[in-house]
Write an enzyme that holds these catalytic residues in place. Sequence first.
Site, PDB file in Angstrom:
ATOM      1  N   HIS A  77       0.668  30.691  18.432  1.00 26.01           N
ATOM      2  CA  HIS A  77       2.084  31.040  18.276  1.00 26.01           C
ATOM      3  C   HIS A  77       2.906  30.159  19.215  1.00 26.01           C
ATOM      4  O   HIS A  77       2.419  29.718  20.263  1.00 26.01           O
ATOM      5  CB  HIS A  77       2.311  32.502  18.627  1.00 26.01           C
ATOM      6  CG  HIS A  77       1.775  33.465  17.616  1.00 26.01           C
ATOM      7  ND1 HIS A  77       2.232  34.748  17.522  1.00 26.01           N
ATOM      8  CD2 HIS A  77       0.817  33.325  16.667  1.00 26.01           C
ATOM      9  CE1 HIS A  77       1.596  35.380  16.558  1.00 26.01           C
ATOM     10  NE2 HIS A  77       0.718  34.531  16.022  1.00 26.01           N
ATOM     11  N   GLU A  79       5.189  30.881  21.326  1.00 26.02           N
ATOM     12  CA  GLU A  79       5.295  31.400  22.688  1.00 26.02           C
ATOM     13  C   GLU A  79       4.053  31.079  23.513  1.00 26.02           C
ATOM     14  O   GLU A  79       4.152  30.670  24.672  1.00 26.02           O
ATOM     15  CB  GLU A  79       5.475  32.929  22.682  1.00 26.02           C
ATOM     16  CG  GLU A  79       6.679  33.423  21.953  1.00 26.02           C
ATOM     17  CD  GLU A  79       6.365  33.841  20.512  1.00 26.02           C
ATOM     18  OE1 GLU A  79       5.769  33.035  19.757  1.00 26.02           O
ATOM     19  OE2 GLU A  79       6.705  34.975  20.150  1.00 26.02           O
ATOM     20  N   CYS A 107       5.508  39.102  19.164  1.00 21.62           N
ATOM     21  CA  CYS A 107       4.531  40.062  18.642  1.00 21.62           C
ATOM     22  C   CYS A 107       3.760  40.679  19.821  1.00 21.62           C
ATOM     23  O   CYS A 107       3.933  40.247  20.966  1.00 21.62           O
ATOM     24  CB  CYS A 107       3.576  39.330  17.690  1.00 21.62           C
ATOM     25  SG  CYS A 107       2.417  38.222  18.535  1.00 21.62           S
ATOM     26  N   CYS A 110       1.867  38.003  21.979  1.00 20.05           N
ATOM     27  CA  CYS A 110       2.768  37.183  22.790  1.00 20.05           C
ATOM     28  C   CYS A 110       3.428  38.013  23.889  1.00 20.05           C
ATOM     29  O   CYS A 110       3.601  37.533  25.014  1.00 20.05           O
ATOM     30  CB  CYS A 110       3.799  36.503  21.908  1.00 20.05           C
ATOM     31  SG  CYS A 110       3.041  35.290  20.786  1.00 20.05           S
TER      32      CYS A 110
END
Length: 178
Positions: A77, A79, A107, A110
Site C-alpha cells: 500500500h 502508506e 486500512c 496501514c
Amino acid sequence: MNNGDIETWWSGDNGLLPLDDPRHPFHIEHMLLALDEAREAYGDDEVPVGAVVVSLEKGIIGRAGNQRERLKDPTAHAEIIAITQAAAALDSWRLDRCLLYVTLEPCPMCAGAIVLARLPWVIYGCTDPKAGACNTLYQITSDPRLNHRSRVVGGVMAEECSTILSEFFREKRRLGKK
C-alpha cells in the site's frame, strides 16, 4: 520547527487556520503531492492511492502510490511504502516528528503501521467506507488501548481524492476487469 511551534500551528494561535482544519494550506500543498502519487499509480493500473511523509526537520522523506499489482505484494500500500522510505531517510523506525498524508483513509494494516511508526499526525483525503481504520470503521490510530495515538484530520481535498478512485473503478467496470 520545534514542538512549541507545531503546537501553536496546530491550535491556530498564530492567526492561521488550526492544523486540524482540512483547509489548512500546508495540508492542501502536501495532499496535492499525494494526489500526484495516486495519479501515477492510476497510470500503472494500480488502485490510485498516494501517500507522502513529511518530516518537520527534513521536508518530504517518503512518497509512493500503491504498488500491489507491480510487486505482487498485498502489503504494498502507498502508506506502507512511504513509511518505509521515511524510516530509511531518518535511519529510524520512529517517525515521531512527521506527518503522513494519504489520499484515502488508511486500512487496518496501514493504521497499525502508523501506530508502530509513532506517526503523530495522519491527514487523509476521502473516507473509506469498506476498510477505513482511522475514523470510519475503526479508530486504530486513536485507540487508547494502544501505546501510541495519532491526531487525525480527514476530508482534505476529499472530493478530488474520491474522484480519482471513482474514475478508476468506473473504468475497470467498463472494461470488465477486477
